[in-house]
Write a protein that holds these residues in place. Structure first.
Motif, PDB file in Angstrom:
ATOM      1  N   TYR A 134       0.876  -0.921   0.019  1.00 45.32           N
ATOM      2  CA  TYR A 134       0.134   0.047   0.008  1.00 45.32           C
ATOM      3  C   TYR A 134       0.862   1.242  -0.096  1.00 45.32           C
ATOM      4  O   TYR A 134       1.742   1.503   0.922  1.00 45.32           O
ATOM      5  CB  TYR A 134      -1.067  -0.158   1.224  1.00 45.32           C
ATOM      6  N   VAL A 135       0.776   1.965  -1.019  1.00 45.88           N
ATOM      7  CA  VAL A 135       1.517   3.303  -1.143  1.00 45.88           C
ATOM      8  C   VAL A 135       0.916   4.533  -1.237  1.00 45.88           C
ATOM      9  O   VAL A 135      -0.400   4.598  -1.515  1.00 45.88           O
ATOM     10  CB  VAL A 135       2.361   3.256  -2.499  1.00 45.88           C
ATOM     11  N   VAL A 136       1.357   5.361  -0.539  1.00 47.21           N
ATOM     12  CA  VAL A 136       0.684   6.696  -0.220  1.00 47.21           C
ATOM     13  C   VAL A 136       1.800   8.004  -0.825  1.00 47.21           C
ATOM     14  O   VAL A 136       2.939   7.784  -0.386  1.00 47.21           O
ATOM     15  CB  VAL A 136       0.433   7.277   1.174  1.00 47.21           C
ATOM     16  N   VAL A 137       1.274   8.624  -2.077  1.00 43.87           N
ATOM     17  CA  VAL A 137       2.321   9.724  -2.441  1.00 43.87           C
ATOM     18  C   VAL A 137       1.591  11.201  -2.159  1.00 43.87           C
ATOM     19  O   VAL A 137       0.522  11.344  -2.484  1.00 43.87           O
ATOM     20  CB  VAL A 137       2.239   9.618  -4.030  1.00 43.87           C
ATOM     21  N   TYR A 138       2.412  11.682  -1.264  1.00 40.17           N
ATOM     22  CA  TYR A 138       1.958  13.056  -1.243  1.00 40.17           C
ATOM     23  C   TYR A 138       2.663  14.231  -2.230  1.00 40.17           C
ATOM     24  O   TYR A 138       3.709  14.269  -2.262  1.00 40.17           O
ATOM     25  CB  TYR A 138       2.717  13.636   0.322  1.00 40.17           C
ATOM     26  N   MET A 139       1.741  14.809  -2.825  1.00 39.23           N
ATOM     27  CA  MET A 139       2.052  16.011  -3.639  1.00 39.23           C
ATOM     28  C   MET A 139       1.589  17.291  -3.518  1.00 39.23           C
ATOM     29  O   MET A 139       1.127  17.218  -2.120  1.00 39.23           O
ATOM     30  CB  MET A 139       1.416  15.564  -5.279  1.00 39.23           C
ATOM     31  N   LEU A 140       2.076  18.363  -3.940  1.00 38.10           N
ATOM     32  CA  LEU A 140       1.808  19.601  -3.505  1.00 38.10           C
ATOM     33  C   LEU A 140       0.269  19.794  -2.995  1.00 38.10           C
ATOM     34  O   LEU A 140       0.118  20.220  -2.026  1.00 38.10           O
ATOM     35  CB  LEU A 140       2.065  20.577  -4.631  1.00 38.10           C
ATOM     36  N   ASN A 141      -0.653  19.578  -3.883  1.00 36.77           N
ATOM     37  CA  ASN A 141      -2.118  19.795  -3.488  1.00 36.77           C
ATOM     38  C   ASN A 141      -2.731  18.426  -3.735  1.00 36.77           C
ATOM     39  O   ASN A 141      -4.152  18.575  -3.747  1.00 36.77           O
ATOM     40  CB  ASN A 141      -2.689  20.930  -4.515  1.00 36.77           C
ATOM     41  N   LYS A 142      -2.319  17.341  -3.606  1.00 42.77           N
ATOM     42  CA  LYS A 142      -2.929  16.126  -3.834  1.00 42.77           C
ATOM     43  C   LYS A 142      -2.099  14.874  -3.128  1.00 42.77           C
ATOM     44  O   LYS A 142      -1.063  15.070  -2.805  1.00 42.77           O
ATOM     45  CB  LYS A 142      -3.188  15.796  -5.419  1.00 42.77           C
ATOM     46  N   THR A 143      -3.034  14.099  -2.777  1.00 43.11           N
ATOM     47  CA  THR A 143      -2.190  12.857  -2.072  1.00 43.11           C
ATOM     48  C   THR A 143      -3.067  11.379  -2.859  1.00 43.11           C
ATOM     49  O   THR A 143      -4.159  11.675  -2.977  1.00 43.11           O
ATOM     50  CB  THR A 143      -2.894  12.661  -0.804  1.00 43.11           C
ATOM     51  N   TRP A 144      -2.240  10.594  -3.142  1.00 42.69           N
ATOM     52  CA  TRP A 144      -2.661   9.596  -4.357  1.00 42.69           C
ATOM     53  C   TRP A 144      -2.168   8.502  -3.247  1.00 42.69           C
ATOM     54  O   TRP A 144      -0.966   8.286  -2.827  1.00 42.69           O
ATOM     55  CB  TRP A 144      -1.860   9.433  -5.345  1.00 42.69           C
ATOM     56  N   GLU A 145      -3.119   7.377  -3.239  1.00 37.86           N
ATOM     57  CA  GLU A 145      -2.728   6.168  -2.312  1.00 37.86           C
ATOM     58  C   GLU A 145      -3.695   4.996  -3.207  1.00 37.86           C
ATOM     59  O   GLU A 145      -4.947   5.184  -3.443  1.00 37.86           O
ATOM     60  CB  GLU A 145      -3.046   6.264  -1.072  1.00 37.86           C
ATOM     61  N   ASP A 146      -2.971   3.919  -3.106  1.00 33.18           N
ATOM     62  CA  ASP A 146      -3.584   2.696  -3.630  1.00 33.18           C
ATOM     63  C   ASP A 146      -2.453   1.592  -3.452  1.00 33.18           C
ATOM     64  O   ASP A 146      -1.406   1.663  -3.018  1.00 33.18           O
ATOM     65  CB  ASP A 146      -3.621   2.973  -5.249  1.00 33.18           C
ATOM     66  N   TRP A 147      -2.921   0.440  -3.867  1.00 36.21           N
ATOM     67  CA  TRP A 147      -1.973  -0.816  -3.818  1.00 36.21           C
ATOM     68  C   TRP A 147      -1.239  -0.708  -4.949  1.00 36.21           C
ATOM     69  O   TRP A 147      -1.691  -0.436  -6.065  1.00 36.21           O
ATOM     70  CB  TRP A 147      -2.815  -2.175  -3.713  1.00 36.21           C
ATOM     71  N   SER A 148       0.032  -1.152  -4.666  1.00 36.78           N
ATOM     72  CA  SER A 148       1.099  -0.963  -6.047  1.00 36.78           C
ATOM     73  C   SER A 148       1.806  -2.352  -6.190  1.00 36.78           C
ATOM     74  O   SER A 148       1.978  -3.027  -5.090  1.00 36.78           O
ATOM     75  CB  SER A 148       1.994  -0.017  -5.961  1.00 36.78           C
ATOM     76  N   MET A 149       1.796  -3.040  -7.342  1.00 33.40           N
ATOM     77  CA  MET A 149       2.683  -4.160  -7.379  1.00 33.40           C
ATOM     78  C   MET A 149       4.143  -4.098  -7.487  1.00 33.40           C
ATOM     79  O   MET A 149       4.659  -3.123  -7.764  1.00 33.40           O
ATOM     80  CB  MET A 149       2.179  -4.905  -8.739  1.00 33.40           C
ATOM     81  N   ARG A 150       4.612  -5.062  -6.633  1.00 35.49           N
ATOM     82  CA  ARG A 150       6.175  -5.012  -6.647  1.00 35.49           C
ATOM     83  C   ARG A 150       6.569  -5.357  -8.137  1.00 35.49           C
ATOM     84  O   ARG A 150       6.320  -6.389  -8.802  1.00 35.49           O
ATOM     85  CB  ARG A 150       6.732  -6.301  -5.566  1.00 35.49           C
TER      86      ARG A 150
END
Length: 76
Positions: free
Chosen positions: A58-74
């Motif tokens: 489970y990956v969370v990416v914090y950007m300037l005005n947005k947060t993206w989170e989802d399951w990511s494949m290895r």
């Protein structure tokens, strides 16, 4: 293993059948997908290693005005 632990004792000649669920969620932002059922016959002491076809994190990416989170494949 069938008893929900990482080790399991069986008598000689006994068959252990493991039918894993489609998704195994470890609760630490890691999950396994696509584990296949297996059947083991105990004829001597042995170690077995579970393998999966897909491992996700489970990956969370914090950007300037947005947060993206989802399951990511290895990626191998």
């Amino acid at each position: 293993m069938p008893n929900g632990t990482v080790s399991y004792w069986v008598k000689r000649g006994e068959v252990v059948i493991y039918n894993p669920p489609p998704v195994i969620d470890f609760g630490d932002n890691t999950r396994l997908l696509g584990a296949e059922p297996c059947e083991l016959r105990a004829d001597r002491p042995t170690n077995c290693t579970a393998r999966c076809t897909k491992c996700q994190f489970y990956v969370v990416v914090y950007m300037l005005n947005k947060t993206w989170e989802d399951w990511s494949m290895r990626v191998p």
